[in-house]
Design a protein around this motif. Structure first.
Motif, PDB file in Angstrom:
ATOM      1  N   GLU A  47       8.059   4.017   5.580  1.00 30.98           N
ATOM      2  CA  GLU A  47       7.573   3.035   4.345  1.00 30.98           C
ATOM      3  C   GLU A  47       6.405   1.601   4.975  1.00 30.98           C
ATOM      4  OE1 GLU A  47      10.496   0.787   1.447  1.00 30.98           O
ATOM      5  OE2 GLU A  47      11.190   3.054   3.060  1.00 30.98           O
ATOM      6  N   TYR A  48       6.824   1.056   6.319  1.00 32.83           N
ATOM      7  CA  TYR A  48       7.185   0.171   6.571  1.00 32.83           C
ATOM      8  C   TYR A  48       5.760   0.289   7.310  1.00 32.83           C
ATOM      9  CZ  TYR A  48       6.068  -3.455  10.837  1.00 32.83           C
ATOM     10  OH  TYR A  48       5.717  -3.975  11.514  1.00 32.83           O
ATOM     11  N   PHE A  49       5.081   1.324   7.829  1.00 32.73           N
ATOM     12  CA  PHE A  49       3.147   1.070   7.804  1.00 32.73           C
ATOM     13  C   PHE A  49       2.351   1.013   6.489  1.00 32.73           C
ATOM     14  CE2 PHE A  49       4.409   2.487  12.210  1.00 32.73           C
ATOM     15  CZ  PHE A  49       3.997   1.298  12.730  1.00 32.73           C
TER      16      PHE A  49
ATOM     17  N   GLU B 106       4.969  -2.870   4.407  1.00 30.95           N
ATOM     18  CA  GLU B 106       5.685  -4.457   5.525  1.00 30.95           C
ATOM     19  C   GLU B 106       4.187  -4.500   5.137  1.00 30.95           C
ATOM     20  OE1 GLU B 106       9.424  -4.271   6.779  1.00 30.95           O
ATOM     21  OE2 GLU B 106      10.155  -3.021   4.603  1.00 30.95           O
ATOM     22  N   GLN B 107       3.566  -3.240   6.508  1.00 29.67           N
ATOM     23  CA  GLN B 107       3.275  -3.983   7.744  1.00 29.67           C
ATOM     24  C   GLN B 107       1.246  -2.807   7.664  1.00 29.67           C
ATOM     25  OE1 GLN B 107       3.266  -6.626   9.726  1.00 29.67           O
ATOM     26  NE2 GLN B 107       1.144  -6.321  10.837  1.00 29.67           N
ATOM     27  N   PRO B 108       0.424  -3.199   6.394  1.00 32.24           N
ATOM     28  CA  PRO B 108      -0.111  -2.358   5.712  1.00 32.24           C
ATOM     29  C   PRO B 108      -1.005  -1.631   7.128  1.00 32.24           C
ATOM     30  CG  PRO B 108      -0.049  -3.636   4.402  1.00 32.24           C
ATOM     31  CD  PRO B 108       0.846  -4.107   5.676  1.00 32.24           C
ATOM     32  N   MET B 109      -0.524  -0.052   7.631  1.00 31.12           N
ATOM     33  CA  MET B 109      -1.968   0.442   8.770  1.00 31.12           C
ATOM     34  C   MET B 109      -2.051   1.626   7.851  1.00 31.12           C
ATOM     35  SD  MET B 109       0.272  -0.637  12.338  1.00 31.12           S
ATOM     36  CE  MET B 109      -0.959  -0.759  13.562  1.00 31.12           C
ATOM     37  N   LEU B 110      -1.892   1.997   7.426  1.00 36.41           N
ATOM     38  CA  LEU B 110      -1.945   3.542   6.518  1.00 36.41           C
ATOM     39  C   LEU B 110      -1.747   3.476   5.054  1.00 36.41           C
ATOM     40  CD1 LEU B 110       1.165   5.698   8.080  1.00 36.41           C
ATOM     41  CD2 LEU B 110      -0.780   5.129   9.196  1.00 36.41           C
TER      42      LEU B 110
END
Length: 191
Positions: A148-150, A153-157
């Motif tokens: 969920e974070y990626f 919140e910190q879109p890497m996926l």
């Protein structure tokens, strides 16, 4: 040949499960080799449905080849264990070994009860199972939170639906641009 504790452990499990011994009795005298590339273990089925280690020079009726790198995958999902291995030889014996590997379980409470008593053994096993369930739930929660974070919140996926939607929009834009180019060409040809 130096002593190997694995046959003793297997025989301990077999002694607790008479059905498993009966399954192996149909293959008495046969030898199975488990080859990890680094180490090969050969076990012969005895006349009482148990196993004994035999010398590596003894020919085997079935050879089960498994990569050491696949052992963690097998430990995580024992029901799919035989999808990670290559089998050469006696298919019936390989099938029996597969069934044993999926259904043979250690009764830890029974063994512990000999040391600490039945009630304490049950409580210890329950505590161990509870701890394992907690670790599994924590691992699942952690991976979900990390994903969920990626994603948020910190879109890497990127979610698969978002990729598909973006692909659809890009396709529509490409088609619109091609139609626009054709219109422009038509207008240029008229003038």
């Amino acid at each position: 040949m130096k002593p190997n504790p694995l046959p003793y452990a297997i025989n301990h499990l077999l002694a607790q499960e008479p059905w498993a011994q009966r399954k192996l009795l149909a293959h008495r005298g046969k030898t199975a080799a488990i080859d990890t590339g680094l180490l090969t273990l050969r076990l012969r089925i005895t006349d009482d449905g148990m196993v004994e280690a035999v010398d590596t020079q003894v020919a085997s009726d079935v050879t089960i080849k498994v990569k050491l790198s696949d052992l963690p995958l097998i430990a995580v999902d024992p029901e799919r264990a035989f999808s990670y291995v290559k089998i050469d030889g006696d298919a019936d014996l390989a099938n029996a070994i597969s069934q044993l590997s999926q259904n043979l379980r250690w009764d830890a409470a029974h063994d512990l009860s000999k040391l600490v008593g039945e009630i304490a053994a049950q409580r210890m096993v329950s505590a161990g199972e509870s701890a394992a369930a907690t670790v599994k739930a924590t691992h699942k929660s952690f991976t979900e939170n990390l994903a969920e974070y990626f994603l948020e919140e910190q879109p890497m996926l990127v979610r698969p639906a978002a990729v598909t939607g973006m692909g659809d929009r890009v396709g529509r834009l490409r088609d619109d641009v091609e139609r626009l180019i054709k219109r422009i060409e038509k207008l240029e040809s008229r003038s």
